[in-house]
Design a protein around this motif. Sequence first.
Motif, PDB file in Angstrom:
ATOM      1  N   GLU A 179     -79.179   0.564   8.192  1.00 28.50           N
ATOM      2  CA  GLU A 179     -79.461   1.946   8.587  1.00 28.50           C
ATOM      3  C   GLU A 179     -80.848   2.378   8.122  1.00 28.50           C
ATOM      4  OE1 GLU A 179     -76.817   6.001   8.634  1.00 28.50           O
ATOM      5  OE2 GLU A 179     -76.914   4.896   6.746  1.00 28.50           O
ATOM      6  N   ARG A 180     -81.210   1.968   6.933  1.00 31.08           N
ATOM      7  CA  ARG A 180     -82.527   2.316   6.398  1.00 31.08           C
ATOM      8  C   ARG A 180     -83.643   1.682   7.235  1.00 31.08           C
ATOM      9  NH1 ARG A 180     -84.659   0.695   0.345  1.00 31.08           N
ATOM     10  NH2 ARG A 180     -86.718   1.693   0.493  1.00 31.08           N
ATOM     11  N   VAL A 181     -83.448   0.419   7.610  1.00 30.99           N
ATOM     12  CA  VAL A 181     -84.435  -0.259   8.449  1.00 30.99           C
ATOM     13  C   VAL A 181     -84.528   0.413   9.822  1.00 30.99           C
ATOM     14  CG1 VAL A 181     -85.036  -2.420   9.600  1.00 30.99           C
ATOM     15  CG2 VAL A 181     -84.168  -2.462   7.257  1.00 30.99           C
ATOM     16  N   ALA A 182     -83.367   0.776  10.379  1.00 30.67           N
ATOM     17  CA  ALA A 182     -83.348   1.416  11.696  1.00 30.67           C
ATOM     18  C   ALA A 182     -84.082   2.752  11.670  1.00 30.67           C
ATOM     19  CB  ALA A 182     -81.909   1.614  12.156  1.00 30.67           C
ATOM     20  N   ASN A 183     -83.957   3.486  10.586  1.00 33.36           N
ATOM     21  CA  ASN A 183     -84.658   4.762  10.467  1.00 33.36           C
ATOM     22  C   ASN A 183     -86.161   4.581  10.545  1.00 33.36           C
ATOM     23  OD1 ASN A 183     -82.847   6.997  10.220  1.00 33.36           O
ATOM     24  ND2 ASN A 183     -82.169   6.178   8.265  1.00 33.36           N
ATOM     25  N   ILE A 184     -86.650   3.457  10.064  1.00 34.92           N
ATOM     26  CA  ILE A 184     -88.092   3.206  10.036  1.00 34.92           C
ATOM     27  C   ILE A 184     -88.598   2.638  11.362  1.00 34.92           C
ATOM     28  CG2 ILE A 184     -89.904   1.846   8.914  1.00 34.92           C
ATOM     29  CD1 ILE A 184     -88.157   1.900   6.365  1.00 34.92           C
ATOM     30  N   LEU A 185     -87.820   1.757  11.985  1.00 37.82           N
ATOM     31  CA  LEU A 185     -88.300   1.001  13.146  1.00 37.82           C
ATOM     32  C   LEU A 185     -87.679   1.423  14.476  1.00 37.82           C
ATOM     33  CD1 LEU A 185     -88.356  -2.588  11.564  1.00 37.82           C
ATOM     34  CD2 LEU A 185     -90.319  -1.112  12.037  1.00 37.82           C
TER      35      LEU A 185
END
Length: 406
Positions: A179-185
């Motif tokens: 989820e954290r990666v998705a928020n960025i990319l």
Amino acid sequence: MNSAVFLSLPDLRCSLLLLVTWVFTPVTTEITSLDTENIDEILNNADVALVNFYADWCRFSQMLHPIFEEASDVIKEEYPNKNQVVFARVDCDQHSDIAQRYRISKYPTLKLFRNGMMMKREYRGQRSVKALADYIRQQKSDPIQEIRDLAEITTLDRSKRNIIGYFEQRDSDNYRVFERVANILHDDCAFLSAFGDVSKPERYSGDNIIYKPPGHSAPDMVYLGSMTNFDVTYNWIQDKCVPLVREITFENGEELTEEGLPFLILFHMKEDTESLEIFQNEVARQLISEKGTINFLHADCDKFRHPLLHIQKTPADCPVIAIDSFRHMYVFGDFKDVLIPGKLKQFVFDLHSGKLHREFHHGPDPTDIAPGEQAQDVASSPPESSFQKLAPSEYRYTLLRDRDEL
């Protein structure tokens, strides 16, 4: 017994007006001022932070201040928790070290942060209260689409880069990292997830993540690293979401230009995917080591007719490869020559060594002249940079002139 106080009619009207004004005047939110002492703590604890890098003497900064404050008031009503959304600002004259840290090259610059991590794309939209508020609402929306049935996979938009996570449960360290990666990319890839019984057929040996590249023929790629390691997961997904050869458009041209790297561009017709694939393969084969020194791009010939005219080409001549150094444009030879081993790499090396610039002004280098052939000083004028015009407009920003590229 206290005596009653009677107001005259004018005094009564004045008192009522003051009361109404007090009740209906909104309380203005104080924008957080960042300095070297508090910047890391405030940004690291904020889910989302929008930071205005400004200078008091810049008229565009002055124009933005009341808009930025009003947008903050609107968002604070929707997200009252102080760590949900932070509107902050940095006086770049007072804190030049912070400005240098975040490579501020113009005022005002609006940058978005997530949990202290600066996003690559800064805010370049309309400078209005509504536009800024809508931008934050978009950033706060869930970037991951949940899959309710695996049959939905067959209907994915395969023109996009899709990242799919299969998890036993939502409340897990694996999913929190995803989820954290998705928020960025999420601007670069479409993120999807499935849980529990829905995801079970895809979880042969536990939770996993797969990448589905654009097109129906390209095979899926499976992530084999630690799913609880954010850095490893982020680097793998970023490598898949941000292609080595990116498309330049009028929408992202300013952003790409601001990276400060010269462009190696393939101009091709939109339907000519074969030339694009050849170019992508040769860039990966010959120039992967130059990734940090030049931007590899492709452009639609029809949309970018003007840059083609600068190098005396038209869409009928496509595919065409050229370098834009932000000073001049240089044309590669016949497109078919890209398949000659080392030819494209030498073209880029000749840019870095200054050879392209010298030859345009003075003819071939002496080392390139055949034995017995007379050297000639052939003066010429290379076409001016065309993509430099996509740099930030002086009608929206005060540009700092301490960089050569722009």
